[in-house]
Design an enzyme around this catalytic site. Structure first.
Site, PDB file in Angstrom:
ATOM      1  N   ASP A 108       0.826  -1.206   0.000  1.00 47.07           N
ATOM      2  CA  ASP A 108       0.000   0.000   0.000  1.00 47.07           C
ATOM      3  C   ASP A 108       0.868   1.267   0.000  1.00 47.07           C
ATOM      4  O   ASP A 108       2.100   1.189  -0.044  1.00 47.07           O
ATOM      5  CB  ASP A 108      -0.924  -0.065   1.232  1.00 47.07           C
ATOM      6  CG  ASP A 108      -2.110   0.866   1.131  1.00 47.07           C
ATOM      7  OD1 ASP A 108      -2.349   1.423   0.055  1.00 47.07           O
ATOM      8  OD2 ASP A 108      -2.813   1.036   2.155  1.00 47.07           O
ATOM      9  N   HIS A 109       0.221   2.416   0.094  1.00 52.32           N
ATOM     10  CA  HIS A 109       0.845   3.749   0.054  1.00 52.32           C
ATOM     11  C   HIS A 109       2.296   3.801   0.520  1.00 52.32           C
ATOM     12  O   HIS A 109       2.606   3.452   1.649  1.00 52.32           O
ATOM     13  CB  HIS A 109       0.046   4.726   0.935  1.00 52.32           C
ATOM     14  CG  HIS A 109      -1.299   5.051   0.392  1.00 52.32           C
ATOM     15  ND1 HIS A 109      -2.374   4.221   0.556  1.00 52.32           N
ATOM     16  CD2 HIS A 109      -1.745   6.112  -0.320  1.00 52.32           C
ATOM     17  CE1 HIS A 109      -3.433   4.753  -0.030  1.00 52.32           C
ATOM     18  NE2 HIS A 109      -3.088   5.910  -0.579  1.00 52.32           N
ATOM     19  N   GLU A 181      -3.813   8.856   6.997  1.00 51.29           N
ATOM     20  CA  GLU A 181      -3.451   7.450   6.899  1.00 51.29           C
ATOM     21  C   GLU A 181      -1.954   7.305   7.005  1.00 51.29           C
ATOM     22  O   GLU A 181      -1.207   8.032   6.355  1.00 51.29           O
ATOM     23  CB  GLU A 181      -3.944   6.874   5.564  1.00 51.29           C
ATOM     24  CG  GLU A 181      -3.665   5.371   5.452  1.00 51.29           C
ATOM     25  CD  GLU A 181      -4.334   4.757   4.239  1.00 51.29           C
ATOM     26  OE1 GLU A 181      -5.499   4.362   4.359  1.00 51.29           O
ATOM     27  OE2 GLU A 181      -3.693   4.701   3.187  1.00 51.29           O
ATOM     28  N   HIS A 225      -9.454   9.197   3.262  1.00 54.45           N
ATOM     29  CA  HIS A 225      -9.064   7.978   3.972  1.00 54.45           C
ATOM     30  C   HIS A 225      -9.767   7.966   5.322  1.00 54.45           C
ATOM     31  O   HIS A 225      -9.709   8.936   6.060  1.00 54.45           O
ATOM     32  CB  HIS A 225      -7.551   7.948   4.188  1.00 54.45           C
ATOM     33  CG  HIS A 225      -6.775   7.727   2.924  1.00 54.45           C
ATOM     34  ND1 HIS A 225      -5.738   8.531   2.542  1.00 54.45           N
ATOM     35  CD2 HIS A 225      -6.892   6.788   1.951  1.00 54.45           C
ATOM     36  CE1 HIS A 225      -5.226   8.088   1.393  1.00 54.45           C
ATOM     37  NE2 HIS A 225      -5.911   7.035   1.014  1.00 54.45           N
ATOM     38  N   HIS A 264      -9.208   4.865  -3.674  1.00 56.55           N
ATOM     39  CA  HIS A 264      -8.777   4.915  -2.275  1.00 56.55           C
ATOM     40  C   HIS A 264      -9.840   5.651  -1.480  1.00 56.55           C
ATOM     41  O   HIS A 264     -10.626   6.403  -2.035  1.00 56.55           O
ATOM     42  CB  HIS A 264      -7.454   5.673  -2.137  1.00 56.55           C
ATOM     43  CG  HIS A 264      -6.306   4.995  -2.796  1.00 56.55           C
ATOM     44  ND1 HIS A 264      -5.065   5.557  -2.875  1.00 56.55           N
ATOM     45  CD2 HIS A 264      -6.208   3.789  -3.402  1.00 56.55           C
ATOM     46  CE1 HIS A 264      -4.248   4.734  -3.501  1.00 56.55           C
ATOM     47  NE2 HIS A 264      -4.924   3.655  -3.844  1.00 56.55           N
ATOM     48  N   ASN A 286      -9.606   0.037  -2.317  1.00 56.23           N
ATOM     49  CA  ASN A 286      -8.987  -0.206  -1.015  1.00 56.23           C
ATOM     50  C   ASN A 286     -10.046  -0.288   0.088  1.00 56.23           C
ATOM     51  O   ASN A 286     -10.964   0.517   0.126  1.00 56.23           O
ATOM     52  CB  ASN A 286      -8.024   0.926  -0.671  1.00 56.23           C
ATOM     53  CG  ASN A 286      -6.742   0.857  -1.464  1.00 56.23           C
ATOM     54  OD1 ASN A 286      -6.571  -0.008  -2.311  1.00 56.23           O
ATOM     55  ND2 ASN A 286      -5.827   1.769  -1.175  1.00 56.23           N
TER      56      ASN A 286
HETATM   57 ZN   LIG Z   1      -4.411   7.070  -1.541  1.00 53.59          ZN
END
Ligand SMILES: [Zn+2]
Length: 402
Positions: A108-109, A181, A225, A264, A286
């Site tokens: 992920d990120h 996040e 997020h 996202h 996500n």
């Molecule tokens: Zn993102």
């Protein structure tokens, strides 16, 4: 729009051309694959179970913080995030195939300050690739959306060039997703910046497509997020269609959805918003906040129901001498979390349309870690089986989407 091409991919972790086949199938049949953040073998297994029960592909993704957690919060070494992310990948590789569904292993990120984590995972990919002919992970995400666009795109190109020879998918982000996040806080951002423009998306497409076709773009369309109170932000998934149309025009593509888009910050979105996003070319969404809650909620309900049996090792309403082991055994209460998370992932599969897209393989599976001292790995054999058409035990047949 339904494609007539065969879309067979093997059970277990899919990479390279198989991954392209899988994502094209999602694109051409207008569904998205849920990508769930996992922080343990337990949460990864809950996702695999949901995929198997719902005949759906699944993406298992690990964040930087998740990787550190997998390695053990007490480990205390600087590259714990790499160690843990790789450990989770090996766990998934060891068990995924037995669940009989295609699994995408993703990270992920990764913001600019976390690039050493990305480098560490790429090193693990290279090591695996040299042994087995495919990378350890299927795909990785670079999130340089905090940087100016030119720098964001330039760093993505630089990394994509390292990934392309191993056929690793790159997911990147342009524009700003609000919320908080993994330590990146965009809660006070100018609302206008929460919408990526078609020109920005095309600039990414133009730069990355010169390196290879295996990439996807997270374009911001007002998403955040985490879960926030309704009304704080307005989600505009219809804007994704303008990205598709703009790029289609610029490259004269025969495809109506030439770009692989990902979503996202989908937690708390309405069903309508999700289906609009998917209709406009989102092939992956996500899921983290909602499954975190589900995991906790399973345990919460278990504890509330059995509280009187969880106050000591011995003694409960049935008698002062009665043992409580079967209630406090982690396999009991963690299992309650897993079942709850599995059900939540199943709900996402329904909303995203991935449920029923791949029939679970009934053939016995095998692990995908392999053994270099005994010839090619099972992972290599899987690919060979598909190419030669002799892998009766490996091919998953696409079932027509209902
Ligand atoms: Zn993102």
């Amino acid at each position: 729009m339904t494609t007539q091409r065969p879309h067979n991919v093997p059970a277990g972790v899919v990479t390279g051309d198989d991954l392209v086949t899988l994502l094209e199938h999602a694109r051409d049949n207008a569904y998205a694959i849920p990508a769930v953040n996992c922080t343990s073998s337990s949460s990864a297994n809950a996702c695999l179970e949901a995929a198997a029960k719902n005949n759906s592909p699944i993406m298992i993704q690990v964040s930087n913080g998740g990787g550190t957690f997998v390695a053990g919060k007490g480990l205390g070494v600087t590259d714990a995030s790499v160690i843990g992310s790789v450990a989770l990948a090996y766990h998934v590789r060891a068990v995924a195939k037995y669940y009989g569904i295609p699994v995408v292993l993703h990270s992920d990120h990764c913001a600019k300050k976390l690039l050493p984590w990305f480098d560490g995972m790429l090193a693990a990919d290279k090591e695996y690739f040299d042994k087995f002919g495919e990378p350890l992970f299927s795909s990785h995400m670079l999130d340089l959306s905090e940087e100016p666009d030119e720098e964001n795109i330039a760093i993505c190109v630089e990394y994509f060039k390292k990934m392309a020879p191993m056929k690793i998918w790159l997911e990147m982000e342009i524009g700003i997703t609000g919320g908080e996040e993994d330590g990146v806080n965009n809660e006070d951002i100018d609302p206008e910046k929460l919408y990526t423009t078609p020109e920005q998306v095309y600039a990414v497409y133009d730069a990355l497509s010169k390196v290879g076709p295996m990439f996807s773009i997270a374009a911001a369309f007002g998403n955040v997020h985490g879960v926030y109170k309704p009304g704080n932000v307005s989600l505009s998934p219809e804007k994704l269609l303008t990205h598709q149309e703009y790029t289609k025009k610029m490259i004269s593509s025969p495809l109506d959805r030439p770009i692989f888009l990902v979503m996202h910050g989908g937690s708390g979105s309405t069903d309508q918003e999700i289906s609009t996003a998917v209709a406009n070319g989102v092939i992956k969404m996500n899921i983290d906040t909602d499954t975190q809650w589900a995991y906790w909620d399973g345990m919460r309900v278990f504890e509330a129901k059995n509280r009187a049996y969880l106050q000591g090792q011995i003694g409960n309403p049935d008698g002062a001498e009665k043992p409580n082991k079967k209630y406090y055994d982690p396999r009991t209460w963690i299992r309650a979390s897993e079942v709850s998370m599995c059900n939540r992932v199943a709900l996402s599969m329904e909303k995203l349309g991935s449920k029923g897209t791949y029939q679970r393989s009934s053939e016995p599976g095998e692990a995908q870690i392999g053994n270099t001292s005994k010839g090619p790995s099972s992972a290599v054999l899987v690919s060979a089986g598909v190419i030669l058409g002799v892998g009766a035990s490996i091919a998953l047949n696409l079932v027509k989407k209902k």
